[in-house]
Design a protein around this motif. Structure first.
Motif, short mmCIF file in Angstrom:
data_model
loop_
_atom_site.label_atom_id
_atom_site.label_comp_id
_atom_site.label_asym_id
_atom_site.label_seq_id
_atom_site.Cartn_x
_atom_site.Cartn_y
_atom_site.Cartn_z
N LEU A 228 0.92 -1.17 -0.06
CA LEU A 228 -0.15 -0.08 -0.03
C LEU A 228 0.90 1.32 -0.06
CD1 LEU A 228 -2.76 -1.10 2.53
CD2 LEU A 228 -2.85 -1.01 0.12
N GLU A 229 2.06 1.30 0.44
CA GLU A 229 3.04 2.36 0.44
C GLU A 229 4.42 1.57 0.40
OE1 GLU A 229 2.62 4.25 4.41
OE2 GLU A 229 1.77 2.59 5.36
N ARG A 230 5.27 2.86 0.26
CA ARG A 230 6.66 2.08 0.20
C ARG A 230 6.97 1.44 1.23
NH1 ARG A 230 10.51 4.24 -2.97
NH2 ARG A 230 9.77 6.13 -4.56
N PHE A 231 8.08 0.71 1.17
CA PHE A 231 8.48 -0.30 2.28
C PHE A 231 9.05 0.59 3.19
CE2 PHE A 231 9.13 -3.78 -0.87
CZ PHE A 231 8.82 -4.86 -0.09
N HIS A 232 8.73 0.79 4.52
CA HIS A 232 9.09 1.42 5.25
C HIS A 232 9.26 0.85 6.76
CE1 HIS A 232 4.76 1.85 5.46
NE2 HIS A 232 5.02 2.40 7.00
N GLN A 233 8.71 -0.15 6.94
CA GLN A 233 8.39 -0.62 8.25
C GLN A 233 9.62 -1.44 9.13
OE1 GLN A 233 5.85 -1.34 10.25
NE2 GLN A 233 4.02 -0.75 8.85
N SER A 234 10.30 -2.30 8.17
CA SER A 234 11.13 -3.25 8.79
C SER A 234 12.35 -2.33 8.96
CB SER A 234 11.38 -4.25 8.02
OG SER A 234 12.23 -5.46 8.65
#
Lengths: 429, 738
Positions: free
Chosen positions: B402-408
């Motif tokens: 849903l959005e750019r990879f930003h979590q991990s």
């Protein structure tokens, strides 16, 4: 001779850096340019103004109308002079700081002679000799001219260069007793950035000391002149903007209300991005009180005998806590520190502060690059670094104040710290 | 409140302790850092990987990939085409690729780029990339995924990528008919390995090579042309030297898509690979988001493909903890050695610079040159079906984003395919190394502040006695106050005036003060600053020198540029080593004294520590490596005085260590040792010359990389590392009086 050489070298370095390819990068750095002072926004505002659009209607321009008119004129007729003008203004700032320091040194010598009877015998060595005092102005000059912070600020062509000049002139005016000059320039600085309003306190003390008449009359006169000047500037600005005062919302309002949360080296943006909207007003008030009012009264009570120190500390505090700080502000108050060279021996956290300054200055751009360009780090990294930078500055300021107290105490009571045979502890109150 | 109360109170004791134990403490920090680092390989000290981004929903769909036959057909056709027409040339079969992609109804474009080789005499390389865009049926081309394969000609010494191209085309055909794509998919075949990739990415993002000057920035306010010309002239002398920005001309792209969310790079030379190696290390040691790496590993498992990362093979189970630990350490070291140079080990690495997460899947067989993993022959080889389903799963999972990879995590080290070490876990190791340098700096600073000169002149015994006395004096007092918890403001200190101890302290204090004044007077800030500035200027000069060396070498000695650059750098280094100790004597009319050298030493330590931390933030492997190498040097560097006879052998050893740690010497030595290990059967001389050649190549690569791709290893080595080395050398080679 050496002094002139310094001016020339510093001027050439600034002028040359403006003409390199790095200029664009530098003038857009968050550490150097804030929404308030960036050259890009100034150009934008002037462009709008030239096309008969009120630059204060949008959200891009927040400089005072006076500067708008000034730079409009320069850009219109002599745009090729701009790098030279910025360089010259910075050199002039250095010159006025130099003058301020040399007058201060004279005043300091007199006051030292005056109190010399009350000094404990073993503290006589602490009194400064003429040769030591003579160096002070040159140190001030060198620090302002070659400090990377102020060099970069000038190369980024921010309006903080103008701000620094105004502050320097008003400091010089007050130290040398030119009431009108000091008040007019502090009013100009206030008109531009609002926070210098706090400086009216040390300035009025300085002017009162200088006039040697009735102190209260002097305070009132200074205040009156300042208010009249400021009011006049506000009125003139409205006149420039065709009689409309709406610019106030986009200059003072912008400074006070902090609507633009673009990251900078200050403490506001991170908190207000995290803040729920309905608490905003409360915290804006709290933060602004911290930056504007909180420290004036206690510091004035404690340091009323040393108004220059009071001014230094207030400038430093306001440049740490203001809503859109930049390294130009830091560079300016760092240049005032050599005036207190004799306090350095009493300072305890020099090493920590120095390390923190160096490390955060290198780490800040690093994590900014990682956050914005590589997309791998995030806002917390950058805020962490700016927070430690602010902490280091606060350490520096408290340490300076405390060093002053310690020296004062040592002068009066001798270098020993024993009460009933036990070492006692000094507390800053 | 500690900040507002007198910090000097009780600090004397701390200072004494610090002065006495700072060397063991630094040593302890150093050992602690290394121990910490090696512990990280152990299961107890690292973590299991996990999915942080819930939107990925890995492996939830039923695989539908049915392009096995098509892939085989493409593979055969492609091989046939290459053998028929492209046997002898390095050119890419552009028409074939364009034709095939057009048949699949992709939007097909070609992209031309040019490289003006920066160190040669005007050599120009040209290349072409082919790419096709599959427009997402669901959205309006705002986001895109990239599937890329580097083209390698048959004559290439590297493994081919024909199976990768075939698989890509088969996958394109499969994906073409599906209506669930929410992101465009760009199928890209690049030429000239990383060069084509870099050019394509630069063109895709519209990178401007000319940032514009101050005057161009003024826009419509700037009209007069003649003064512009004048201003141009002002910097033109430097421009021709420093202008490397235009060596890669990326050209323009005719077709674009949205912002790229992720990219997968395939390097399969045959469908019958045994296992897949997942490569992550990118330019300047940047890494893709751990979620993507994790996704690839997990989906490999799901599709029944064996996968590995460095020394860690997913199908190998370790019998005991010790084995797993050793394996974890070797995997970490493998990752670090790949990261140190900052050179991407696959085309994925160039995406990272643009904030795009990307990995490379490299197919390996049993006889792969990269290594010989255990029980490799028992593995069943893979086929197009499995590879296709894996690819399908990965892309459908990425499609869910849903959005750019930003979590991990973005900053991590991998200890196995499914174990990782986060930034919070490895940073203490680096911080300990930098902390050791800062402690040393602090102790030097303290010794500068509280210069107890008289004690030094006396014999050791009295020295010790004094210290003991002072200790005795200080300790009980402190305790008293601490017990009482007093915060006394002194009102009448005169009451205590007559005490003996006080008299003594007073005298010491005033003595100290007067001495301090003398000391402050004798420190010449200007000369220290000028020396620092000069040394860094030398670094800057060395950074820009290779172009000149290569020019001189080609013109007068007719040597290839790597030879001339290498020997040029050696000459300059030798020159610096001879001259730099005398630089300290410039700008002054007397030799440097102890205080000045100590201050230089402190600055050196702080600079090293800052460098370590900053490097470590970008590229932990490089940061750790530099710190681990240079911390000992920084700790051993000490100001020598003429009077105190230090054993000359010690000094000699220190100087040797310093010389050995010169960046150039270190690199050459490392390369020699490495080639000795790699080819143990060769004679020593042969290994040495091989190492020298390797060092030449390495330097050349790092320079060219820094010019074309923006790898900053060479720049950091010359502008920061070299100056710090020069300063250490200066301190080691100078002696002071007193």
């Amino acid at each position: 001779m050496a002094v002139i050489l310094k001016y020339i070298v510093a001027g050439l370095v600034r002028y040359w850096l403006i003409h390199t390819d790095y200029w664009q990068t530098l003038s857009n750095r968050v550490e150097i340019a804030t929404p308030l002072n960036s050259w890009k926004r100034l150009i934008e505002g002037i462009y709008l103004y030239e096309h008969k659009i009120n630059p204060y209607e949008g959200d891009s321009f927040h400089e005072s109308p006076l500067l708008l008119i000034f730079f409009y004129g320069v850009l219109k007729y002599t745009p090729y002079l701009l790098p030279a003008i910025f360089t010259f203004m910075d050199i002039l700032t250095a010159y006025f700081l130099y003058k301020t320091a040399s007058i201060f040194v004279k005043v300091f010598k007199n006051s030292q002679r005056k109190i010399s009877e009350n000094i404990a015998t073993d503290s006589k060595t602490l009194l400064l000799s003429d040769s030591q005092l003579k160096e002070v102005p040159e140190y001030v000059l060198s620090v302002y001219l070659f400090n990377p912070y102020s060099v970069l600020n000038c190369v980024g062509m921010t309006t903080t260069v103008v701000q620094n000049l105004l502050l320097a002139v008003s400091l010089w005016g007050s130290v040398s007793g030119h009431r009108l000059l000091a008040c007019a320039f502090i009013a100009l600085a206030t008109h531009q950035a609002l926070y210098p309003v706090t400086l009216i306190v040390p300035l009025s003390i300085l002017l009162a000391d200088e006039s040697k008449g009735c102190n209260k009359c002097s305070y009132i006169r200074t205040l009156l002149v300042f208010v009249v000047c400021w009011g006049f500037l506000v009125y003139i600005s409205a006149y420039i903007m065709d009689g409309s005062y709406s610019y106030v919302y986009n200059t003072y309002g912008f400074i006070l209300n902090v609507p633009d949360l673009k990251p900078n080296i200050g403490l506001f943006w991170y908190f207000f991005t995290e803040m729920f909207e309905h608490f905003r007003l409360l915290f804006v008030c709290a933060f602004q009180i911290n930056a504007l009012i909180l420290y004036i009264v206690p510091l004035t009570l404690r340091f009323k005998d040393e108004p220059v120190l009071l001014a230094t500390v207030l400038i430093a505090l306001s440049s740490i806590f203001r809503s859109y700080p930049c390294i130009g502000d830091v560079g300016f108050y760092l240049a005032l520190l050599p005036i207190w060279k004799h306090l350095f021996n009493f300072m305890q956290q020099k090493f920590i502060v120095g390390c923190a300054f160096i490390i955060t200055s290198a780490l800040g751009p690093t994590v900014w690059h990682l956050w914005i360009y590589s997309g791998s780090a995030n806002a917390n990294f950058f805020f962490g670094v700016t927070l430690s930078f602010a902490t280091a500055q606060i350490f520096l300021i408290t340490d300076l104040m405390f060093a002053y107290l310690k020296r004062e105490f040592t002068l009066k009571h001798g270098s020993s710290r024993l009460v009933d045979g036990k070492p006692a502890k000094l507390v800053l109150r | 409140m500690g900040l507002l109360s007198d910090p000097e109170y009780g600090s004397m004791r701390f200072i004494k302790v610090l002065k006495r134990i700072h060397y063991p403490l630094c040593f302890l920090f150093y050992i602690g850092a290394l121990v910490w680092f090696f512990l990280l390989g152990h299961r107890e000290f690292n973590n299991d990987t996990y999915f942080s981004e819930n939107a990925l929903l890995p492996g939830l769909v039923t695989n539908e990939f049915n392009g096995e036959q098509t892939a085989k057909q493409y593979h055969n056709e492609f091989l046939q085409e290459l053998e028929d027409k492209y046997e002898d040339t390095d050119e890419m079969p552009v028409p074939w690729l364009v034709a095939k992609m057009s048949q699949l109804h992709l939007e097909v474009y070609t992209h031309n780029f040019t490289l003006n080789y920066p160190l040669g005499q005007g050599q120009v390389f040209k290349g072409t990339n082919v790419y096709g865009i599959l427009r997402a049926p669901r959205t309006s081309s705002l986001e895109a995924l990239v599937l890329t394969v580097p083209y390698r000609p048959l004559s290439s010494h590297q493994k081919g990528t024909t199976a990768g191209v075939a698989l890509m085309l088969a996958f394109a055909q499969f994906a073409r008919s599906k209506n669930y794509w929410a992101k465009d998919i760009i199928f890209l075949v690049t030429e000239h390995e990383q060069l084509g990739m870099q050019a394509w990415l630069e063109a895709y993002h519209g990178l401007q090579s000319n940032p514009g000057t101050f005057y161009t920035n003024l826009g419509s306010f700037w009209k007069s042309t003649d003064s512009e010309r004048k201003s141009k002239k002002f910097g033109s002398g430097f421009d021709s030297w420093l202008d490397h920005s235009r060596c890669l001309d990326p050209g323009t792209l005719k077709g674009r898509s949205g912002s790229i969310q992720a990219a997968i790079n395939l390097e399969f030379h045959t469908p019958k690979i045994k296992y897949i190696e997942v490569k992550v290390e990118g330019l300047n040691g940047q890494l893709p988001n751990l979620d993507l790496v994790n996704l690839v590993h997990k989906l490999c498992v799901k599709s029944g493909i064996y996968h590995s990362y460095k020394n860690s093979y997913a199908w190998v189970r370790h019998r005991n903890n010790m084995d797993a630990w050793m394996n974890g350490i070797w995997t970490m070291l493998g990752m670090m050695s790949a990261q140190i140079a900052g050179v991407p080990n696959g085309n994925h690495g160039l995406f990272h610079r643009f904030g795009i997460e990307a990995v490379t899947l490299e197919g390996r067989e049993a006889d792969d040159p990269a290594g010989n993993p255990p029980r490799i022959h028992q593995l069943t080889p893979s086929n197009f079906y499995r590879l296709g389903t894996a690819l399908e799963s990965i892309f459908r999972s990425l499609n869910n984003l849903l959005e750019r990879f930003h979590q991990s995590y973005f900053f991590y080290l991998l200890a196995a395919t499914d174990r990782f070490i986060s930034i919070g876990q490895y940073m203490p190791s680096l911080c300990l190394l930098c902390g050791a340098m800062l402690i040393r700096a602090l102790s030097l600073w303290v010794s500068l502040q509280k210069d107890e000169e008289p004690e030094k002149n006396e014999t050791e015994i009295t020295d010790k006695k004094n210290e003991d006395d002072d200790d005795k004096d200080v300790e009980p007092k402190n305790e008293d106050i601490v017990h009482e918890g007093l915060r006394k403001r002194i009102v009448k200190p005169e009451t205590a005036l007559k005490q003996d101890t006080k008299m003594k302290e007073e005298k010491q204090l005033s003595e100290r003060e007067s001495k301090k004044d003398v000391v402050e007077d004798s420190i010449s800030v200007v000369s220290i600053g000028a020396n620092y500035f000069l040394v860094h200027l030398i670094g800057l000069g060395v950074m820009n020198s290779p172009v000149i060396f290569s020019y001189i070498g080609a013109k007068y000695f007719d040597q290839p540029s790597e030879v001339s650059v290498y020997y040029g750098l050696i000459c300059v280094s030798a020159l610096i080593a001879v001259i730099s100790p005398f630089l300290l004597k410039l700008f002054r009319n007397r030799p440097a004294n102890r205080e000045e050298l100590t201050i230089i030493n402190i600055l050196l330590l702080i600079e090293m520590a800052t460098l370590g931390v900053s490097l470590g933030m970008h590229n932990i492997s490089l940061g750790l490596c530099v710190c681990a190498l240079y911390t000992p040097l920084a700790l051993f560097v000490a100001v020598r005085s003429k009077d105190v006879k230090e054993r000359s052998i010690v000094v000699f050893c220190k100087q040797c260590l310093c010389l050995l740690l010169h960046p150039l010497v270190t690199l050459t030595a490392c390369m020699m040792v490495y080639s000795r290990i790699l080819f143990p059967e060769e004679a020593i001389l042969g290994a040495l010359s091989r190492g020298r050649d390797a060092a030449m190549q390495a330097i050349m690569f790092s320079i060219v990389d820094s010019l074309i791709y923006g790898n900053w290893l060479f720049n950091v080595a010359t502008t920061v590392l070299l100056p710090t080395w020069i300063i250490s050398w200066q301190i080691l080679c100078n002696t002071v009086a007193g």
